[in-house]
Design a protein around this motif. Structure first.
Motif, PDB file in Angstrom:
ATOM      1  N   CYS A   1      94.736  22.858  42.538  1.00  0.00           N
ATOM      2  CA  CYS A   1      94.597  21.546  41.884  1.00  0.00           C
ATOM      3  C   CYS A   1      93.605  20.639  42.607  1.00  0.00           C
ATOM      4  O   CYS A   1      93.398  19.508  42.200  1.00  0.00           O
TER       5      CYS A   1
ATOM      6  N   GLY B   1      93.824  19.226  45.469  1.00  0.00           N
ATOM      7  CA  GLY B   1      94.376  18.184  46.341  1.00  0.00           C
ATOM      8  C   GLY B   1      95.144  17.109  45.599  1.00  0.00           C
ATOM      9  O   GLY B   1      95.440  16.057  46.165  1.00  0.00           O
TER      10      GLY B   1
ATOM     11  N   CYS C   1     100.066  21.576  42.512  1.00  0.00           N
ATOM     12  CA  CYS C   1     100.052  23.032  42.374  1.00  0.00           C
ATOM     13  C   CYS C   1     100.878  23.772  43.431  1.00  0.00           C
ATOM     14  O   CYS C   1     101.358  24.858  43.186  1.00  0.00           O
ATOM     15  N   ALA C   2     100.994  23.202  44.608  1.00  0.00           N
ATOM     16  CA  ALA C   2     101.734  23.816  45.733  1.00  0.00           C
ATOM     17  C   ALA C   2     101.096  25.100  46.256  1.00  0.00           C
ATOM     18  O   ALA C   2     101.742  25.864  46.966  1.00  0.00           O
TER      19      ALA C   2
ATOM     20  N   CYS D   1      98.849  25.097  48.405  1.00  0.00           N
ATOM     21  CA  CYS D   1      98.330  24.725  49.729  1.00  0.00           C
ATOM     22  C   CYS D   1      99.496  24.566  50.691  1.00  0.00           C
ATOM     23  O   CYS D   1      99.377  23.906  51.719  1.00  0.00           O
TER      24      CYS D   1
ATOM     25  N   CYS E   1      97.465  19.478  51.416  1.00  0.00           N
ATOM     26  CA  CYS E   1      96.554  18.467  50.840  1.00  0.00           C
ATOM     27  C   CYS E   1      97.106  17.059  51.025  1.00  0.00           C
ATOM     28  O   CYS E   1      96.379  16.084  50.828  1.00  0.00           O
TER      29      CYS E   1
HETATM   30  S1  FES Z   1      96.054  21.501  46.568  1.00  0.00           S
HETATM   31 FE1  FES Z   1      97.417  21.463  44.912  1.00  0.00          FE
HETATM   32  S2  FES Z   1      99.202  20.659  45.760  1.00  0.00           S
HETATM   33 FE2  FES Z   1      97.841  20.714  47.420  1.00  0.00          FE
END
Ligand code: FES
Length: 109
Positions: A43, A45, A49-50, A52, A90
């Motif tokens: 996503c 940052g 999305c999780a 990261c 992120c």
């Molecule tokens: S890059 Fe998507 S939640 Fe951290």
């Protein structure tokens, strides 16, 4: 002001040192810039999305701090592999206080 150094265990279990992280960027950005495997950051940052997800070294968790409510909701999505020190990289803004930070990339779901 010098660079911030971070040690990461990447998605393949290798230890990687990021020696050039700077204040103001996120841990995810520093990891992506250094090609750390396992940090997908789908996503970009936006905390949606999780991909990261990292485990902060327990010795560092108090310095890094707890996730906020939005991040907490995202971490619920990865409940199966969540640990007490889980954070989304992120959402970790790097500061001098995090120089020497140690984290491990969480496995993909
Ligand atoms: S890059 Fe998507 S939640 Fe951290």
């Amino acid at each position: 002001m010098g660079a911030i150094s971070i040690t990461m265990i990447d998605g393949e279990g290798r230890e990687v040192t990021i020696a050039d992280a700077s204040e103001g960027e996120s841990l995810m950005e520093a990891a992506r810039r250094n090609g750390v495997s396992g940090i997908i950051a789908e996503c970009g940052g936006a905390c949606s999305c999780a991909t990261c997800h990292v485990y902060v070294d327990p010795d560092w968790f108090d310095v890094v701090g707890e996730p906020d409510e939005v991040e907490e909701d995202m971490l619920d999505m990865v409940d199966d592999i969540r640990r007490p020190t889980s954070r989304l990289s992120c959402q970790i803004a790097l500061t001098r206080a995090l120089d020497g930070l140690s984290v491990e990339v969480a496995p993909e779901l």
